[in-house]
Design an enzyme around this catalytic site. Structure first.
Site, short mmCIF file in Angstrom:
data_model
loop_
_atom_site.label_atom_id
_atom_site.label_comp_id
_atom_site.label_asym_id
_atom_site.label_seq_id
_atom_site.Cartn_x
_atom_site.Cartn_y
_atom_site.Cartn_z
N SER A 1 48.45 44.13 35.79
CA SER A 1 48.27 45.57 35.82
C SER A 1 48.90 46.19 34.57
O SER A 1 48.47 45.91 33.45
CB SER A 1 48.85 46.14 37.10
N ASP B 1 38.19 45.45 41.71
CA ASP B 1 39.48 46.13 41.52
C ASP B 1 39.43 47.53 42.13
O ASP B 1 38.51 48.31 41.89
CB ASP B 1 39.79 46.22 40.02
N HIS C 1 42.66 44.74 43.29
CA HIS C 1 43.71 44.70 42.26
C HIS C 1 44.71 43.58 42.53
O HIS C 1 45.21 42.95 41.61
CB HIS C 1 44.41 46.06 42.22
#
Length: 823
Positions: A689, A762, A796
């Site tokens: 991330s 995601d 994610h």
């Protein structure tokens, strides 16, 4: 809009042939079957989860849950819709993806110890979620997820456990609706549960592949800035599906007897019984829906429902919230955060913003309002706050904690200068307050912790006070220059220093869980070599008594060893990292190839950035995204290396992001080299991330590393123009910051091999898969050595066992190819 389901294979994009150390990278797009990492890595991945424990309200029993391990890709591939910012299984009316976690075993045990006993009568294939003790501690209810193959399935069922006998059975024949969150709450009398159930309804909206016309959005001169949210509604069909599957009906489900359906039906977000059990506070989402914001910002009607008759009284109808400025100190104008005051029978409480919800530097920012039954009038002010009141207060505390007629605790915060306050106030005497703490929300060392609460007879959480009522019990991480040392303390209601009663001491990490009595606390004890278990410890001192007997998840595995490092950045800022080395490693064997992992964090002061986080006494729990796996195959690992980005005074942290990033990374590597452990010519960097964003930037602006691994990152900040991470300036306010911080801007400078991994689905704000697609295309066009791997169906955070195996295989192969060989 229904999510497109891809086949169970990892999609891999790669560049021109690059023969290195005996293997080639494919020339064009390829598809490959899921692969497995080396056995030493897979051993750690497949270790069981540590059991979860919840304490009964009377503090006499423990419910022990065994979380399921990673689901299979077939489980993840079950039907799901991605609508209004959430993901759910429309067939089961249940959360989908990363929110679909459950327990596979339930046990009961006394807090005085003894053997844990398995609950009997459970479903053959247990998938338990949302387990809750009754206020009288006699029962536990949980939600059972039933597959299509089971009788009566698919769907969510309500089950109950009798704590005395340990036997479980299903209650009610209704199916629960968990699309918008937890579907049930105990009634105060412990005889029934208030639930959201799937109503009698017609056929689902039909989806047509033939469009009826174009899908149009427009804005007529109204400023409506918004972050780049994922999974938004896009079409009228999307809106119809969201409404159909999210609609539920309120029902009272007794432990014995027939279900009572209430005439309350709609997109019920939350329903909370009043402490006296006469009413329910209900939030209902309604049209017109938004197409650029998640459902939490949709129009929302707050009602008080009389449970005996089912009649509803409107309290407030909030419009669509789609025009907030990009500021964490801005909130929607008007009332918000409706709740019951937990220490009285039926008083409605809410927070109301001053200054039309805009940030304030002086004066009143928020007011706490109260309105007792029968809920007539506009309510009265019982507290005025100079900072914002939120549900997630400093130290993990909720915004408001209730104690009694003359004591409540409120936590206030302002993001712009990281200021926070904890204030005791008298709900019966407006203006009678005492500030218990004021300081920086980033000052870990002075953090007093969070107030400890207990469930009262009506099932509400209230402050736990000392016997004489003069102090509030607190638990804290106990951060210090030597690491976190959690403690239980007492904060005087009248102000003054917090008195520490019992504190974690070497070699243990003792985390307070719940007070068992005024002189005893349940702690979760672990050490670097000892896996977590629960103990009862006297607040007056003495040896802690072990309660649970959980086996180590890593029994029989030769684990890597760790060391907390402390070092300085070149500007004098103190930094830390955790160094892991393979089992049995000795420096005489020479320096090791190394993997550094980090996640940058913004600070407003150098002192806060220099504080130590974490503890050397924690047991090594290797989660799905950890870099520590690679210590099992010969690498040194610098985990969680401090990368502070500081902006003091009027300056903002990101004004000098790249410079501070580079200095932080170089300091970590240099210190590892000085120890004789890190080989400076064989170092890789990785991150997930915002850490992936960091990784790409470090490869663009340094030559420290031989390879990089970036997972689920954002690389072009012009694609997130209304702020990102903790940056509140928009692209148009400071385009230079957006350009300079984007590794996409420097794709031509990246010559170090980089592996990009991204979840194909995601769901995180700002990290659309297109970020990796475009970054890959830019790097490929510049002749970089790059590989792009999309993991099908993954969000994610990756969850499927096959996805995690393949991710670790990709990383291991990348490191062995580009980092491990000696130059």
């Amino acid at each position: 809009m229904a999510m497109k389901l891809l086949g169970a294979a990892a999609l891999v994009f790669s560049v021109a042939v690059v023969p290195v150390a005996g293997f080639q990278i494919a020339r064009a797009q390829t598809a490959t079957a899921y692969q497995k990492p080396p056995a030493a890595i897979e051993q750690l991945l497949d270790a069981p989860e540590t059991p979860l424990v919840s304490v009964s309200p009377n503090r006499k029993m423990l419910l022990i849950e065994q979380p399921a391990s990673f689901p299979t890709i077939a489980d993840v591939a079950q039907p799901r819709l991605r609508l209004a910012g959430i993901r759910f299984n429309p067939v089961a009316s249940a959360p989908a993806g990363s929110g679909d976690s459950y327990s596979i075993s339930l046990k009961l045990q006394g807090v005085e110890g003894g053997a844990a006993r398995a609950v009997t009568g459970l479903p053959a294939k247990l998938k338990a979620t949302n387990a809750m003790w009754s206020p009288d501690s006699k029962h536990v209810v949980f939600v059972q997820r039933v597959d299509a193959s089971a009788p009566g399935g698919p769907g969510l069922q309500l089950w109950v456990i009798d704590a005395a006998s340990g036997a479980a059975h299903r209650v009610g024949l209704v199916k629960l609706n968990g699309v918008l969150g937890s579907p049930c709450a105990w009634m105060p009398d412990s005889a029934a549960v208030l639930c959201h159930v799937v109503p009698v309804r017609g056929a689902a909206p039909r989806l047509s592949d033939v469009p009826a016309g174009p899908n149009v959005e427009e804005n007529l001169g109204k400023a409506t800035p918004a972050p780049t949210y994922e999974d938004m509604l896009k079409t009228a069909q999307d809106a119809d599906q969201f409404e159909y599957y999210s609609t539920s009906q309120l029902a009272i489900v007794p432990l014995t007897g027939p279900v009572k359906l209430l005439p309350v039906k709609g997109l019920i977000d939350t329903a909370r019984p009043s402490p006296d059990g006469k009413y329910a506070l209900v939030d209902v989402i309604h049209r017109p829906f938004g197409f650029t914001v998640p459902y939490e910002r949709f129009p929302r009607k707050t009602e008080i429902v009389t449970l005996k008759t089912g009649t509803a009284k409107d309290v407030y109808d909030r419009p669509l919230v789609d025009n907030l400025p990009i500021s964490r100190d801005a909130v929607e104008p008007g009332p918000r955060d409706y709740q019951w005051r937990s220490d009285v029978p039926a008083t409605l409480v809410w927070v109301e913003a001053a200054n039309n919800g805009m940030p304030v530097k002086e004066g009143v920012a928020d007011r706490i309002m109260a309105l007792p039954a029968p809920f007539e009038g506009k309510g009265e002010v019982i507290y005025e706050a100079s900072l914002r009141i939120s549900r997630g207060g400093f130290g993990g505390a909720r915004g408001i904690e209730w104690g009694n007629d003359h004591l409540a605790l409120v936590t206030e915060a302002r993001f712009s200068d990281r200021k926070t306050m904890m204030v005791a106030f008298d709900p019966s005497a407006v203006g009678k307050t005492k500030t218990l703490y004021a300081g920086s929300s980033q000052d870990r060392y002075k953090n007093p912790g969070r107030p400890m609460t207990m469930m009262n007879a009506t099932g509400q959480m209230v402050l736990k006070l000392t016997g004489d009522g003069t102090g509030i019990y607190f638990s804290s991480l106990g951060s210090s220059p030597t690491g976190d040392r959690p403690f239980v303390g007492v904060m005087p209601v009248g102000g003054g220093a917090e008195k520490i009663l019992v504190r974690s001491a070497d070699p243990y990490y003792d985390e307070p869980v719940a007070l068992l009595s005024d002189d005893k606390v349940l702690i979760r004890r672990e050490s670097a070599a000892r896996s977590p278990n629960y103990f009862a410890e006297a607040l007056t001192g003495g040896a802690a008594v072990q309660v649970t007997q959980f086996a180590s998840p890593y029994a029989g595995i030769n684990m890597p060893t760790k060391q907390l490092l402390k070092y300085k950045r070149k500007d004098g800022v103190d930094l830390t990292a955790t160094l892991w080395v393979p089992y049995g490693y000795d420096k005489s064997q020479g320096p090791l190839p190394t993997l550094m992992e980090a996640y940058p964090a913004e600070f407003k002061t150098r002192s806060a950035a220099s504080q130590v986080a974490g503890s050397p006494n924690r047991f090594p729990r290797i989660n799905w995204g950890s870099p520590v796996y690679f210590a099992q195959v010969g690498y040194a690992v610098l985990q969680d290396a401090s990368i502070p980005i500081i902006g003091e005074g009027d300056s903002q942290p990101n004004d000098t992001y790249v410079e501070q990033l580079v200095d932080g990374a170089k300091a970590a590597v240099d210190y590892g080299v000085s120890l004789g452990v890190v080989d400076p010519k064989r170092v890789a960097v990785m991150g997930h991330s915002y850490g992936a964003f960091m990784t790409a930037n470090l490869l663009a602006h340094t030559n420290i590393f031989r390879a990089g691994i970036a997972r689920s990152g954002a690389y072009n900040r012009t694609l997130t123009p209304y702020g990102f991470q903790n940056e509140e300036r928009t692209y148009w306010q400071d385009p230079k910051v957006y350009f300079d911080m984007s590794p996409f801007s420097y794709a031509d400078k990246i010559k170090t091999p980089i592996l990009l991994i991204h979840g194909e689905a995601d769901d995180n704000t700002g990290t659309y898969p297109i970020q990796s697609e475009r970054f890959y295309a830019a790097l490929k066009g510049q002749g970089a050595t790059v590989r792009l791997v999309f993991l099908p169906l993954e969000a994610h955070h990756y969850v499927a066992h096959e996805s995690l195996q393949h991710m670790l295989w990709e990383m291991d192969r990348w490191l062995d190819t580009y980092v491990k060989p000696v130059q």
